[in-house]
Structures are given as C-alpha cells and as structure tokens.
Scaffold this motif. Structure first.
Motif, PDB file in Angstrom:
ATOM      1  N   ALA A 134      35.474  41.114  32.934  1.00  0.00           N
ATOM      2  CA  ALA A 134      36.407  41.015  31.745  1.00  0.00           C
ATOM      3  C   ALA A 134      35.689  39.386  31.733  1.00  0.00           C
ATOM      4  O   ALA A 134      35.650  38.597  32.169  1.00  0.00           O
ATOM      5  N   ALA A 135      35.922  39.263  29.896  1.00  0.00           N
ATOM      6  CA  ALA A 135      36.261  37.903  29.499  1.00  0.00           C
ATOM      7  C   ALA A 135      34.551  37.289  30.009  1.00  0.00           C
ATOM      8  O   ALA A 135      34.157  36.441  30.167  1.00  0.00           O
ATOM      9  N   GLY A 136      33.599  38.736  30.232  1.00  0.00           N
ATOM     10  CA  GLY A 136      32.191  37.251  30.864  1.00  0.00           C
ATOM     11  C   GLY A 136      32.411  36.695  31.998  1.00  0.00           C
ATOM     12  O   GLY A 136      31.122  36.448  32.339  1.00  0.00           O
ATOM     13  N   ILE A 137      33.247  37.839  32.912  1.00  0.00           N
ATOM     14  CA  ILE A 137      33.477  37.252  34.820  1.00  0.00           C
ATOM     15  C   ILE A 137      33.386  38.620  35.310  1.00  0.00           C
ATOM     16  O   ILE A 137      33.892  39.524  34.947  1.00  0.00           O
ATOM     17  N   ARG A 138      32.322  38.064  36.275  1.00  0.00           N
ATOM     18  CA  ARG A 138      32.558  38.960  37.096  1.00  0.00           C
ATOM     19  C   ARG A 138      31.930  38.717  38.301  1.00  0.00           C
ATOM     20  O   ARG A 138      31.406  37.909  38.640  1.00  0.00           O
ATOM     21  N   LEU A 139      32.676  39.293  39.306  1.00  0.00           N
ATOM     22  CA  LEU A 139      33.099  38.052  40.791  1.00  0.00           C
ATOM     23  C   LEU A 139      31.983  38.816  41.954  1.00  0.00           C
ATOM     24  O   LEU A 139      31.851  39.990  42.040  1.00  0.00           O
ATOM     25  N   ALA A 140      32.512  38.336  42.560  1.00  0.00           N
ATOM     26  CA  ALA A 140      31.127  38.663  43.789  1.00  0.00           C
ATOM     27  C   ALA A 140      31.870  38.619  44.596  1.00  0.00           C
ATOM     28  O   ALA A 140      33.152  38.021  44.887  1.00  0.00           O
ATOM     29  N   GLY A 141      31.442  39.969  45.842  1.00  0.00           N
ATOM     30  CA  GLY A 141      32.043  39.897  47.111  1.00  0.00           C
ATOM     31  C   GLY A 141      32.051  38.452  48.361  1.00  0.00           C
ATOM     32  O   GLY A 141      31.236  37.643  48.300  1.00  0.00           O
ATOM     33  N   PHE A 142      33.210  38.672  49.282  1.00  0.00           N
ATOM     34  CA  PHE A 142      33.495  37.217  49.714  1.00  0.00           C
ATOM     35  C   PHE A 142      33.934  37.471  50.887  1.00  0.00           C
ATOM     36  O   PHE A 142      35.219  38.805  50.620  1.00  0.00           O
ATOM     37  N   ARG A 143      34.134  37.310  51.818  1.00  0.00           N
ATOM     38  CA  ARG A 143      34.638  37.179  52.864  1.00  0.00           C
ATOM     39  C   ARG A 143      36.076  36.336  53.229  1.00  0.00           C
ATOM     40  O   ARG A 143      34.965  35.055  52.903  1.00  0.00           O
ATOM     41  N   THR A 144      37.109  36.133  53.179  1.00  0.00           N
ATOM     42  CA  THR A 144      38.517  34.733  53.451  1.00  0.00           C
ATOM     43  C   THR A 144      39.244  35.475  54.416  1.00  0.00           C
ATOM     44  O   THR A 144      39.101  36.471  55.617  1.00  0.00           O
ATOM     45  N   ILE A 145      40.236  34.697  54.673  1.00  0.00           N
ATOM     46  CA  ILE A 145      41.552  34.596  55.930  1.00  0.00           C
ATOM     47  C   ILE A 145      42.496  34.623  54.811  1.00  0.00           C
ATOM     48  O   ILE A 145      43.044  33.126  54.442  1.00  0.00           O
ATOM     49  N   ASP A 146      43.404  35.790  54.645  1.00  0.00           N
ATOM     50  CA  ASP A 146      44.289  35.983  53.780  1.00  0.00           C
ATOM     51  C   ASP A 146      45.390  37.064  53.476  1.00  0.00           C
ATOM     52  O   ASP A 146      45.328  38.120  54.902  1.00  0.00           O
ATOM     53  N   GLU A 147      46.239  36.804  53.231  1.00  0.00           N
ATOM     54  CA  GLU A 147      46.964  38.243  52.803  1.00  0.00           C
ATOM     55  C   GLU A 147      46.854  39.889  52.131  1.00  0.00           C
ATOM     56  O   GLU A 147      46.174  39.181  51.198  1.00  0.00           O
ATOM     57  N   ARG A 148      46.645  40.499  52.943  1.00  0.00           N
ATOM     58  CA  ARG A 148      45.836  42.218  51.477  1.00  0.00           C
ATOM     59  C   ARG A 148      47.023  42.586  51.318  1.00  0.00           C
ATOM     60  O   ARG A 148      47.032  43.614  51.743  1.00  0.00           O
ATOM     61  N   TYR A 149      47.975  42.489  50.034  1.00  0.00           N
ATOM     62  CA  TYR A 149      48.715  43.534  50.012  1.00  0.00           C
ATOM     63  C   TYR A 149      47.732  44.238  49.124  1.00  0.00           C
ATOM     64  O   TYR A 149      46.798  44.548  48.678  1.00  0.00           O
ATOM     65  N   SER A 150      48.728  46.047  49.625  1.00  0.00           N
ATOM     66  CA  SER A 150      48.361  47.121  49.464  1.00  0.00           C
ATOM     67  C   SER A 150      49.849  47.848  49.294  1.00  0.00           C
ATOM     68  O   SER A 150      51.130  47.350  48.643  1.00  0.00           O
ATOM     69  N   ASP A 151      49.162  49.232  47.893  1.00  0.00           N
ATOM     70  CA  ASP A 151      50.663  49.806  47.992  1.00  0.00           C
ATOM     71  C   ASP A 151      51.416  49.353  46.362  1.00  0.00           C
ATOM     72  O   ASP A 151      52.581  50.022  46.476  1.00  0.00           O
ATOM     73  N   LEU A 152      50.890  48.429  45.776  1.00  0.00           N
ATOM     74  CA  LEU A 152      52.146  47.844  45.001  1.00  0.00           C
ATOM     75  C   LEU A 152      52.491  48.546  43.394  1.00  0.00           C
ATOM     76  O   LEU A 152      51.483  49.658  43.780  1.00  0.00           O
ATOM     77  N   GLU A 153      53.228  48.364  43.111  1.00  0.00           N
ATOM     78  CA  GLU A 153      53.435  49.786  42.049  1.00  0.00           C
ATOM     79  C   GLU A 153      52.813  49.254  40.933  1.00  0.00           C
ATOM     80  O   GLU A 153      52.729  47.888  40.383  1.00  0.00           O
ATOM     81  N   LEU A 154      52.617  50.068  40.203  1.00  0.00           N
ATOM     82  CA  LEU A 154      50.875  49.319  39.828  1.00  0.00           C
ATOM     83  C   LEU A 154      51.565  50.240  38.137  1.00  0.00           C
ATOM     84  O   LEU A 154      52.045  51.585  37.920  1.00  0.00           O
ATOM     85  N   ALA A 155      50.872  49.423  36.776  1.00  0.00           N
ATOM     86  CA  ALA A 155      51.145  50.204  35.562  1.00  0.00           C
ATOM     87  C   ALA A 155      50.145  50.961  35.221  1.00  0.00           C
ATOM     88  O   ALA A 155      49.218  50.738  34.937  1.00  0.00           O
ATOM     89  N   ASP A 156      50.135  52.405  35.602  1.00  0.00           N
ATOM     90  CA  ASP A 156      49.358  53.396  35.599  1.00  0.00           C
ATOM     91  C   ASP A 156      49.038  53.925  34.349  1.00  0.00           C
ATOM     92  O   ASP A 156      47.971  53.865  34.261  1.00  0.00           O
ATOM     93  N   ALA A 157      49.822  53.735  33.454  1.00  0.00           N
ATOM     94  CA  ALA A 157      49.868  53.531  31.867  1.00  0.00           C
ATOM     95  C   ALA A 157      48.524  52.473  31.038  1.00  0.00           C
ATOM     96  O   ALA A 157      48.531  52.324  29.878  1.00  0.00           O
TER      97      ALA A 157
END
Length: 218
Positions: A134-157
């Motif tokens: 998006a906007a010319g940005i493509r991210l590479a994968g990486f490994r870090t130390i963090d929290e990984r939020y899951s099961d958020l309510e997403l705006a499906d539309a």
C-alpha cells in the motif's frame, strides 16, 4: 521541518498494562530521522492549538476496560485533525482506546473486545509479510519480542484495509500491521509495541519509519 506529534496516553487514556511514557519516548527515537518529533500526553493535548494540525499524528494511547464514555475531548481533537487532513499512525494499545465510540473503530478499522480479544504471552513473535503493498510500502517478515494481539473486532466491510503483516495463533492468521485510505487522510495501524523492547528491534523500527514516511507522502 516536518512536524510529527506523538500523543501518549495518560489517566483515562492509559491502562494498568502499558507504560506509555516509555513506549512514546522509544517511538520518538525511532521516528526522529523523519522530522521534528514532539511527545505530549493526552492531558496536555487541550493546551495545544487546534491548528495548524501536525503533519503526522502518532497515537500511543489506551483506555480502561470500561471505556471512557462519549464526548471525550481527546478523541474529538484526534478526529478533527484527521478530518482536516492529518494522517494517523496508531500503535499497539490504541485499539483499546475509545472502545465505546464507533468513530474511532471506523478510523482504525479494529478494536479490542473485552472477553473475546487476547494475546499469547509476551515473547518471541514471528511477524509474517502478507506480500501485499500500500502506498508503495511492502513489509518484510521479521522476528521480535512483543505481544501479538488476536481476535480483535474488525470492520468486516472495510474494503480500504490492506494488511501488510500478520501472525499465526492457534492455526489462524491475525492482522498485525495494516494501511487504510480512511477518507480525509491515510491511517496506518500497528498492533506491535507493547514495551520499549519492541522499538529496539531494528526490523520493527524500519517498518514503522516506512509506514510513517508513506503517511507523510499521503
């Protein structure tokens, strides 16, 4: 000089789990190569002039489980700046902020749902690139130390959301970093950034700078 404003949550815009002063300071160091970085707490926000808007608004905020109620002046200022053309970068616990106001949900495209959303214990995190851009940005994968939020309510539309990075938890993919066109100005959301260690990751710091630079380009 490009004006980057980091808004750090305090009081009703903080929570018991995050030290937002520390993460905002670490985030400032990450973004400093892009321009002049200011850090203000949500308590100080009302003292800032409403115009001109910053070139980029970075939200390192949160909120209590019970929400903050309607008519929050901090939310009103953030929404007004975005409506006036200021792009927004929201990190980590910003999806816990203003959970009882659908306008913030609509802006970010996601929010924490008490009793539904969660995360595995803070620890090594594999961040996977989706390969999308998006906007010319493509991210590479990486490994870090963090929290990984899951099961958020997403705006499906939300057809504007472009997921740039994700993680896998219990065999399911969950978005971690995404981009939204969001009407008046673009918005980028990163669910990473629980504590200062996250910003010490060179790969994550690079991803944030690329997101911020893309937002500044519009």
């Amino acid at each position: 000089m490009t004006d980057l404003l980091i808004v750090a949550g305090a009081g009703a815009h903080g929570d018991p789990w995050h030290v937002l002063d520390d993460t905002a300071a670490a985030l400032a160091e990450v973004l400093r190569p892009l321009g002049e970085v200011r850090v203000v707490s949500t308590g100080e926000l009302a003292g800032l002039p409403a115009s001109p808007a910053p070139d980029l608004v970075v939200c390192d905020i949160s909120g209590p489980p019970e929400g903050t109620g309607g008519g929050d002046p901090v939310l009103e200022r953030l929404l007004a700046w975005h409506a006036g053309g200021a792009p927004v970068l929201a990190v980590h616990s910003a999806v816990l902020a203003f959970r009882d106001d659908d306008r913030w949900f609509a802006l970010l495209g996601a929010r924490w749902r008490e009793g539904v959303s969660g995360h595995p214990p803070l620890g090594p995190a594999d961040v996977r690139s989706t390969g999308d851009s998006a906007a010319g940005i493509r991210l590479a994968g990486f490994r870090t130390i963090d929290e990984r939020y899951s099961d958020l309510e997403l705006a499906d539309a939300d057809g504007d959301r472009v997921v740039l990075a994700e993680h896998v938890e219990q065999g399911r993919q969950h978005p971690l970093i995404w981009w939204r066109a969001a009407g008046g100005a673009p918005v980028a959301v990163s669910l990473l950034g629980h504590d200062a260690r996250a910003y010490a990751s060179a790969d994550y710091a690079d991803a944030l700078r690329r997101l911020a630079a893309g937002l500044l380009r519009g």
